[in-house]
Write an enzyme that holds these catalytic residues in place. Structure first.
Site, PDB file in Angstrom:
ATOM      1  N   PRO A   9     -10.474 -24.223   1.618  1.00  0.00           N
ATOM      2  CA  PRO A   9     -10.127 -22.831   1.350  1.00  0.00           C
ATOM      3  C   PRO A   9      -9.794 -22.531  -0.103  1.00  0.00           C
ATOM      4  CG  PRO A   9      -8.442 -23.912   2.679  1.00  0.00           C
ATOM      5  CD  PRO A   9      -9.624 -24.835   2.631  1.00  0.00           C
ATOM      6  N   ASN A  10     -10.320 -21.391  -0.534  1.00  0.00           N
ATOM      7  CA  ASN A  10     -10.058 -20.794  -1.852  1.00  0.00           C
ATOM      8  C   ASN A  10     -10.771 -21.493  -3.007  1.00  0.00           C
ATOM      9  OD1 ASN A  10      -8.311 -18.661  -0.980  1.00  0.00           O
ATOM     10  ND2 ASN A  10      -6.798 -20.238  -0.519  1.00  0.00           N
ATOM     11  N   ARG A  17      -8.999 -17.098 -10.764  1.00  0.00           N
ATOM     12  CA  ARG A  17      -7.552 -16.997 -10.977  1.00  0.00           C
ATOM     13  C   ARG A  17      -7.001 -18.380 -11.307  1.00  0.00           C
ATOM     14  NH1 ARG A  17      -5.375 -15.935  -5.928  1.00  0.00           N
ATOM     15  NH2 ARG A  17      -3.433 -16.539  -6.925  1.00  0.00           N
ATOM     16  N   TYR A  22      -6.539 -24.757 -12.542  1.00  0.00           N
ATOM     17  CA  TYR A  22      -7.834 -25.228 -12.034  1.00  0.00           C
ATOM     18  C   TYR A  22      -8.975 -25.138 -13.054  1.00  0.00           C
ATOM     19  CZ  TYR A  22      -5.235 -24.966  -7.674  1.00  0.00           C
ATOM     20  OH  TYR A  22      -4.294 -25.147  -6.707  1.00  0.00           O
ATOM     21  N   ASN A  73     -12.485 -32.046  -0.856  1.00  0.00           N
ATOM     22  CA  ASN A  73     -11.271 -31.406  -1.361  1.00  0.00           C
ATOM     23  C   ASN A  73     -10.850 -30.419  -0.274  1.00  0.00           C
ATOM     24  OD1 ASN A  73      -9.250 -29.958  -2.547  1.00  0.00           O
ATOM     25  ND2 ASN A  73     -10.284 -29.701  -4.511  1.00  0.00           N
ATOM     26  N   ALA A  76      -5.661 -26.405   0.582  1.00  0.00           N
ATOM     27  CA  ALA A  76      -4.304 -26.417   1.147  1.00  0.00           C
ATOM     28  C   ALA A  76      -4.240 -27.137   2.497  1.00  0.00           C
ATOM     29  CB  ALA A  76      -3.787 -24.988   1.279  1.00  0.00           C
ATOM     30  N   HIS A  79      -2.487 -30.616   3.120  1.00  0.00           N
ATOM     31  CA  HIS A  79      -1.063 -30.821   3.390  1.00  0.00           C
ATOM     32  C   HIS A  79      -0.682 -30.533   4.841  1.00  0.00           C
ATOM     33  CE1 HIS A  79      -1.338 -30.890  -0.916  1.00  0.00           C
ATOM     34  NE2 HIS A  79      -1.738 -29.636  -0.943  1.00  0.00           N
ATOM     35  N   ASP A  86      -8.313 -36.190  11.833  1.00  0.00           N
ATOM     36  CA  ASP A  86      -8.971 -36.775  13.008  1.00  0.00           C
ATOM     37  C   ASP A  86     -10.492 -36.753  12.863  1.00  0.00           C
ATOM     38  OD1 ASP A  86      -6.559 -37.314  14.191  1.00  0.00           O
ATOM     39  OD2 ASP A  86      -6.578 -35.567  15.519  1.00  0.00           O
ATOM     40  N   GLU A  97     -10.964 -38.448  -0.910  1.00  0.00           N
ATOM     41  CA  GLU A  97     -10.239 -37.172  -1.047  1.00  0.00           C
ATOM     42  C   GLU A  97     -10.107 -36.850  -2.532  1.00  0.00           C
ATOM     43  OE1 GLU A  97      -6.375 -37.281   0.893  1.00  0.00           O
ATOM     44  OE2 GLU A  97      -5.606 -35.772  -0.514  1.00  0.00           O
ATOM     45  N   HIS A  99      -8.811 -33.957  -5.656  1.00  0.00           N
ATOM     46  CA  HIS A  99      -8.107 -32.737  -6.070  1.00  0.00           C
ATOM     47  C   HIS A  99      -8.379 -32.502  -7.538  1.00  0.00           C
ATOM     48  CE1 HIS A  99      -6.141 -32.587  -2.256  1.00  0.00           C
ATOM     49  NE2 HIS A  99      -5.920 -33.889  -2.375  1.00  0.00           N
ATOM     50  N   ILE A 100      -8.540 -31.257  -7.872  1.00  0.00           N
ATOM     51  CA  ILE A 100      -8.791 -30.880  -9.268  1.00  0.00           C
ATOM     52  C   ILE A 100      -7.511 -31.078 -10.081  1.00  0.00           C
ATOM     53  CG2 ILE A 100      -9.349 -28.926 -10.777  1.00  0.00           C
ATOM     54  CD1 ILE A 100     -11.011 -27.820  -8.338  1.00  0.00           C
ATOM     55  N   SER A 101      -6.410 -30.603  -9.531  1.00  0.00           N
ATOM     56  CA  SER A 101      -5.127 -30.714 -10.235  1.00  0.00           C
ATOM     57  C   SER A 101      -4.447 -32.032  -9.880  1.00  0.00           C
ATOM     58  CB  SER A 101      -4.221 -29.541  -9.836  1.00  0.00           C
ATOM     59  OG  SER A 101      -3.913 -29.597  -8.453  1.00  0.00           O
ATOM     60  N   ARG A 106       3.052 -31.214  -9.319  1.00  0.00           N
ATOM     61  CA  ARG A 106       3.243 -29.826  -8.876  1.00  0.00           C
ATOM     62  C   ARG A 106       4.363 -29.723  -7.832  1.00  0.00           C
ATOM     63  NH1 ARG A 106      -2.372 -27.303  -7.549  1.00  0.00           N
ATOM     64  NH2 ARG A 106      -1.095 -25.426  -7.703  1.00  0.00           N
ATOM     65  N   ARG A 110       2.993 -30.316  -2.235  1.00  0.00           N
ATOM     66  CA  ARG A 110       1.619 -30.755  -2.560  1.00  0.00           C
ATOM     67  C   ARG A 110       1.539 -32.273  -2.722  1.00  0.00           C
ATOM     68  NH1 ARG A 110      -1.170 -25.963  -3.539  1.00  0.00           N
ATOM     69  NH2 ARG A 110       0.171 -24.386  -4.464  1.00  0.00           N
TER      70      ARG A 110
HETATM   71  O1  CA2 Z   1      -5.930 -29.465  -6.905  1.00  0.00           O
HETATM   72  C1  CA2 Z   1      -6.673 -29.260  -5.936  1.00  0.00           C
HETATM   73  O2  CA2 Z   1      -7.883 -29.454  -5.953  1.00  0.00           O
HETATM   74  C2  CA2 Z   1      -6.080 -28.652  -4.647  1.00  0.00           C
HETATM   75  O3  CA2 Z   1      -6.722 -29.275  -3.552  1.00  0.00           O
HETATM   76  C3  CA2 Z   1      -6.401 -27.177  -4.692  1.00  0.00           C
HETATM   77  C4  CA2 Z   1      -5.808 -26.396  -3.519  1.00  0.00           C
HETATM   78  C5  CA2 Z   1      -4.319 -26.705  -3.380  1.00  0.00           C
HETATM   79  O4  CA2 Z   1      -3.816 -26.056  -2.220  1.00  0.00           O
HETATM   80  C6  CA2 Z   1      -4.050 -28.190  -3.291  1.00  0.00           C
HETATM   81  O5  CA2 Z   1      -2.652 -28.402  -3.201  1.00  0.00           O
HETATM   82  C7  CA2 Z   1      -4.586 -28.905  -4.519  1.00  0.00           C
HETATM   83  C8  CA2 Z   1      -5.941 -24.904  -3.722  1.00  0.00           C
HETATM   84  C9  CA2 Z   1      -7.281 -24.428  -4.119  1.00  0.00           C
HETATM   85  C10 CA2 Z   1      -7.130 -22.989  -4.524  1.00  0.00           C
HETATM   86  O6  CA2 Z   1      -8.040 -22.763  -5.543  1.00  0.00           O
HETATM   87  C11 CA2 Z   1      -7.902 -21.619  -6.263  1.00  0.00           C
HETATM   88  C12 CA2 Z   1      -8.793 -21.472  -7.279  1.00  0.00           C
HETATM   89  C13 CA2 Z   1      -8.717 -20.369  -8.070  1.00  0.00           C
HETATM   90  C14 CA2 Z   1      -7.767 -19.395  -7.834  1.00  0.00           C
HETATM   91  C15 CA2 Z   1      -6.870 -19.557  -6.819  1.00  0.00           C
HETATM   92  C16 CA2 Z   1      -6.945 -20.680  -6.021  1.00  0.00           C
END
Ligand code: CA2
Length: 149
Positions: A9-10, A17, A22, A73, A76, A79, A86, A97, A99-101, A106, A110
């Site tokens: 998601p997202n 944003r 990110y 990835n 959210a 978590h 599963d 797995e 993650h970008i960040s 954080r 997370r």
């Molecule tokens: O760091 C990552 O890749 C995450 O998986 C990104 C997830 C976050 O919930 C994880 O804790 C860490 C969120 C992705 C949301 O991406 C956005 C991108 C642009 C603007 C808003 C959200």
């Protein structure tokens, strides 16, 4: 060799944003980076993104017997999602797995992934390079498994 790259998601909102977390690259840029990397390595990649937990579970299940590895990835859902945990366990396909960040720098919530126990490893904090590093890790694993046979 086919690697399935799944984004949760997202992640389709990348570059729109929160660039301070990110980066400025968009989801289309991410897809291009992965496809170019795969082309250089001579492997196929299939890219999938969904904002829906069940759709992510379906994508993982469909990889069974088709993909040599999965890069995921889970966004959210990392978590919270026992369903994704599963699903990864059920397909027994090498999964990384990503993650970008750097989730460890954080918020506290997370820092815990419910998905990691089903994964070969976790790569986080390298921006979009987290994905190409994960593809390389799967390639190395498949090659070393083949040597052992
Ligand atoms: O760091 C990552 O890749 C995450 O998986 C990104 C997830 C976050 O919930 C994880 O804790 C860490 C969120 C992705 C949301 O991406 C956005 C991108 C642009 C603007 C808003 C959200």
């Amino acid at each position: 060799m086919n690697i399935l790259v799944i984004n949760g998601p997202n992640l389709n909102m990348l570059g729109i944003r929160e660039p301070e977390i990110y980066g400025k690259a968009t989801y289309a840029d991410l897809c291009r980076l992965i496809e170019e990397h795969a082309a250089q390595l001579g492997i196929d990649v299939t890219l999938y993104q969904s904002n829906h937990e069940g759709a992510l579970v379906d994508a993982i299940q469909q990889a069974y017997g088709k993909a040599d590895g999965i890069v995921i990835n889970p966004g959210a859902y990392t978590h919270t999602s026992i369903a994704i945990l599963d699903a990864i366990k059920s397909v027994s396909t090498p999964t990384v797995e990503v993650h970008i960040s750097n989730v460890h720098q954080r918020e506290e919530f997370r820092r815990h992934s419910v998905i990691s126990p089903a994964c070969m490893g976790v790569i986080c904090g390298f921006g979009l390079d987290s994905y190409t590093l994960a593809v390389q890790a799967i390639l190395n694993k498949v090659a070393s498994d083949a040597e052992e046979m």
